[in-house]
Design a protein around this motif. Structure first.
Motif, PDB file in Angstrom:
ATOM      1  N   GLN A  52       1.106  -1.232   0.103  1.00  0.00           N
ATOM      2  CA  GLN A  52      -0.419   0.127  -0.111  1.00  0.00           C
ATOM      3  C   GLN A  52       1.045   1.072   0.101  1.00  0.00           C
ATOM      4  N   LYS A  53       2.084   0.835   0.702  1.00  0.00           N
ATOM      5  CA  LYS A  53       2.794   2.221   0.724  1.00  0.00           C
ATOM      6  C   LYS A  53       3.428   2.532  -0.759  1.00  0.00           C
ATOM      7  N   GLN A  54       3.911   1.745  -1.613  1.00  0.00           N
ATOM      8  CA  GLN A  54       4.534   2.052  -2.599  1.00  0.00           C
ATOM      9  C   GLN A  54       3.601   1.811  -3.589  1.00  0.00           C
ATOM     10  N   GLU A  55       1.871   1.590  -3.047  1.00  0.00           N
ATOM     11  CA  GLU A  55       1.275   2.925  -4.504  1.00  0.00           C
ATOM     12  C   GLU A  55       0.726   3.765  -3.603  1.00  0.00           C
ATOM     13  N   PHE A  56       0.876   4.254  -2.599  1.00  0.00           N
ATOM     14  CA  PHE A  56       0.799   5.232  -2.053  1.00  0.00           C
ATOM     15  C   PHE A  56       1.718   6.389  -3.161  1.00  0.00           C
ATOM     16  N   HIS A  57       2.807   6.449  -2.040  1.00  0.00           N
ATOM     17  CA  HIS A  57       3.676   7.159  -3.079  1.00  0.00           C
ATOM     18  C   HIS A  57       3.714   7.496  -4.280  1.00  0.00           C
ATOM     19  N   ALA A  58       3.094   6.132  -5.861  1.00  0.00           N
ATOM     20  CA  ALA A  58       3.340   6.261  -7.124  1.00  0.00           C
ATOM     21  C   ALA A  58       1.513   7.151  -6.413  1.00  0.00           C
ATOM     22  N   LEU A  59       0.632   7.044  -5.835  1.00  0.00           N
ATOM     23  CA  LEU A  59       0.146   8.361  -6.598  1.00  0.00           C
ATOM     24  C   LEU A  59      -0.126  10.200  -5.512  1.00  0.00           C
ATOM     25  N   ARG A  60       0.783   9.602  -4.372  1.00  0.00           N
ATOM     26  CA  ARG A  60       1.363  11.175  -3.815  1.00  0.00           C
ATOM     27  C   ARG A  60       2.313  11.607  -4.944  1.00  0.00           C
ATOM     28  N   ASN A  61       3.052  10.837  -5.864  1.00  0.00           N
ATOM     29  CA  ASN A  61       3.671  11.902  -6.774  1.00  0.00           C
ATOM     30  C   ASN A  61       3.192  12.183  -7.715  1.00  0.00           C
ATOM     31  N   GLU A  62       2.338  11.476  -8.288  1.00  0.00           N
ATOM     32  CA  GLU A  62       1.746  11.814  -9.598  1.00  0.00           C
ATOM     33  C   GLU A  62       0.529  13.128  -9.047  1.00  0.00           C
ATOM     34  N   HIS A  63       0.453  13.370  -7.888  1.00  0.00           N
ATOM     35  CA  HIS A  63      -0.868  14.143  -7.635  1.00  0.00           C
ATOM     36  C   HIS A  63      -0.081  15.408  -7.451  1.00  0.00           C
ATOM     37  N   HIS A  64       0.931  15.183  -6.867  1.00  0.00           N
ATOM     38  CA  HIS A  64       1.865  16.216  -6.740  1.00  0.00           C
ATOM     39  C   HIS A  64       2.422  16.783  -7.787  1.00  0.00           C
ATOM     40  N   GLN A  65       2.776  16.160  -8.935  1.00  0.00           N
ATOM     41  CA  GLN A  65       3.042  16.333 -10.407  1.00  0.00           C
ATOM     42  C   GLN A  65       2.065  16.951 -11.145  1.00  0.00           C
ATOM     43  N   GLN A  66       0.479  16.927 -11.092  1.00  0.00           N
ATOM     44  CA  GLN A  66      -0.477  17.373 -11.380  1.00  0.00           C
ATOM     45  C   GLN A  66      -0.772  18.814 -10.425  1.00  0.00           C
ATOM     46  N   MET A  67      -0.610  18.682  -9.413  1.00  0.00           N
ATOM     47  CA  MET A  67      -1.167  19.883  -8.383  1.00  0.00           C
ATOM     48  C   MET A  67       0.712  21.168  -8.863  1.00  0.00           C
ATOM     49  N   ASP A 109      -9.446  21.074  -6.749  1.00  0.00           N
ATOM     50  CA  ASP A 109     -10.282  20.179  -5.967  1.00  0.00           C
ATOM     51  C   ASP A 109     -10.936  19.414  -6.423  1.00  0.00           C
ATOM     52  N   MET A 110     -11.033  19.099  -7.966  1.00  0.00           N
ATOM     53  CA  MET A 110     -11.525  17.610  -8.895  1.00  0.00           C
ATOM     54  C   MET A 110      -9.827  17.149  -8.331  1.00  0.00           C
ATOM     55  N   ILE A 111      -8.808  17.547  -8.590  1.00  0.00           N
ATOM     56  CA  ILE A 111      -7.718  15.954  -8.826  1.00  0.00           C
ATOM     57  C   ILE A 111      -7.186  16.090  -7.349  1.00  0.00           C
ATOM     58  N   THR A 112      -7.568  17.330  -6.498  1.00  0.00           N
ATOM     59  CA  THR A 112      -6.939  16.513  -4.697  1.00  0.00           C
ATOM     60  C   THR A 112      -8.304  15.916  -4.093  1.00  0.00           C
ATOM     61  N   PHE A 113      -9.796  16.036  -5.108  1.00  0.00           N
ATOM     62  CA  PHE A 113     -10.553  15.050  -4.365  1.00  0.00           C
ATOM     63  C   PHE A 113     -10.863  13.518  -4.855  1.00  0.00           C
ATOM     64  N   GLU A 114     -10.219  13.935  -6.880  1.00  0.00           N
ATOM     65  CA  GLU A 114     -10.166  12.407  -7.145  1.00  0.00           C
ATOM     66  C   GLU A 114      -8.619  11.276  -6.412  1.00  0.00           C
ATOM     67  N   HIS A 115      -7.737  12.206  -6.127  1.00  0.00           N
ATOM     68  CA  HIS A 115      -6.615  11.759  -5.429  1.00  0.00           C
ATOM     69  C   HIS A 115      -7.227  10.793  -3.855  1.00  0.00           C
ATOM     70  N   PHE A 116      -7.817  11.354  -3.067  1.00  0.00           N
ATOM     71  CA  PHE A 116      -8.564  10.799  -2.085  1.00  0.00           C
ATOM     72  C   PHE A 116      -8.977  10.208  -2.230  1.00  0.00           C
ATOM     73  N   GLN A 117      -9.296   9.871  -3.227  1.00  0.00           N
ATOM     74  CA  GLN A 117     -10.454   8.246  -3.406  1.00  0.00           C
ATOM     75  C   GLN A 117      -9.687   7.235  -4.069  1.00  0.00           C
ATOM     76  N   GLU A 118      -8.598   7.789  -5.132  1.00  0.00           N
ATOM     77  CA  GLU A 118      -7.611   6.719  -5.141  1.00  0.00           C
ATOM     78  C   GLU A 118      -7.037   6.081  -4.168  1.00  0.00           C
ATOM     79  N   VAL A 119      -6.764   6.961  -3.025  1.00  0.00           N
ATOM     80  CA  VAL A 119      -6.063   6.927  -2.074  1.00  0.00           C
ATOM     81  C   VAL A 119      -7.341   5.970  -1.215  1.00  0.00           C
ATOM     82  N   ARG A 120      -8.055   6.162  -0.620  1.00  0.00           N
ATOM     83  CA  ARG A 120      -9.329   5.833   0.297  1.00  0.00           C
ATOM     84  C   ARG A 120      -9.250   3.894  -0.805  1.00  0.00           C
TER      85      ARG A 120
END
Length: 172
Positions: A52-67, A109-120
């Motif tokens: 989960q940490k590995q997937e979370f890091h990938a999601l977090r990095n993608e989210h960071h890049q978009q932001m 806001d939408m990118i952040t919402f979708e990011h947290f949907q993916e994390v959940r």
């Protein structure tokens, strides 16, 4: 008497050398393009597995890049917007720029919402319950002023005063 002065000189010289090394280190790190590792709060609070940490890091990095991309675009638009104070810029042009800034904020806001949907979605059902409590706290401003909740004793009592409670009666 002279040995004391020599010891003092060696001590002062060592301190000056350490200060110089510290300044060089800070200067080199300030110029580097690396960002500090984000707080592991969420992965610790949810007790993520290594996978989960590995997937979370990938999601977090993608989210960071978009932001970063959206924030860069907002910064450029705000520069254009406030450059309008320097000269004759049509009101309609500033209104168009302002509207675009608003659209970008909505996209963030939408990118952040979708990011947290993916994390959940990464979470187990038990982790999802804890995730929902954390997000609820964030939305109600519970953490915005004090940072992430501290993991205290199981009874939630962290010192003088009544223990803090999460929605649903659970202690922080």
């Amino acid at each position: 008497m002279q040995t004391i002065n020599t010891k003092w000189l060696w001590g002062i010289g060592a301190l000056l050398l350490l200060n110089l090394v510290l300044l060089v280190t800070v200067f080199l790190q300030k110029g580097s393009d690396t960002r500090p590792e984000p707080s592991p709060f969420l992965e610790e609070a949810l007790s993520f597995s290594p996978e989960q940490k590995q997937e979370f890091h990938a999601l977090r990095n993608e989210h960071h890049q978009q932001m970063m991309e959206k924030n860069k675009e907002i910064k450029e638009l705000k520069d254009q917007f406030f450059d309008g104070l320097k000269g004759d810029v049509a009101k309609t042009e500033t209104e168009i720029i302002n509207k675009r800034i608003g659209e970008l904020v909505a996209e963030i806001d939408m990118i952040t919402f979708e990011h947290f949907q993916e994390v959940r979605a990464l979470c187990t059902p038990e982790q999802q319950k804890e995730f929902d409590l954390i997000i609820t706290d964030l939305l109600h401003g519970g953490m915005s002023q004090q940072g992430p909740p501290r993991m205290g004793p199981p009874d939630g009592n962290r010192g003088p005063g009544p223990p803090s409670k999460r929605p649903g009666g659970r202690p922080f």
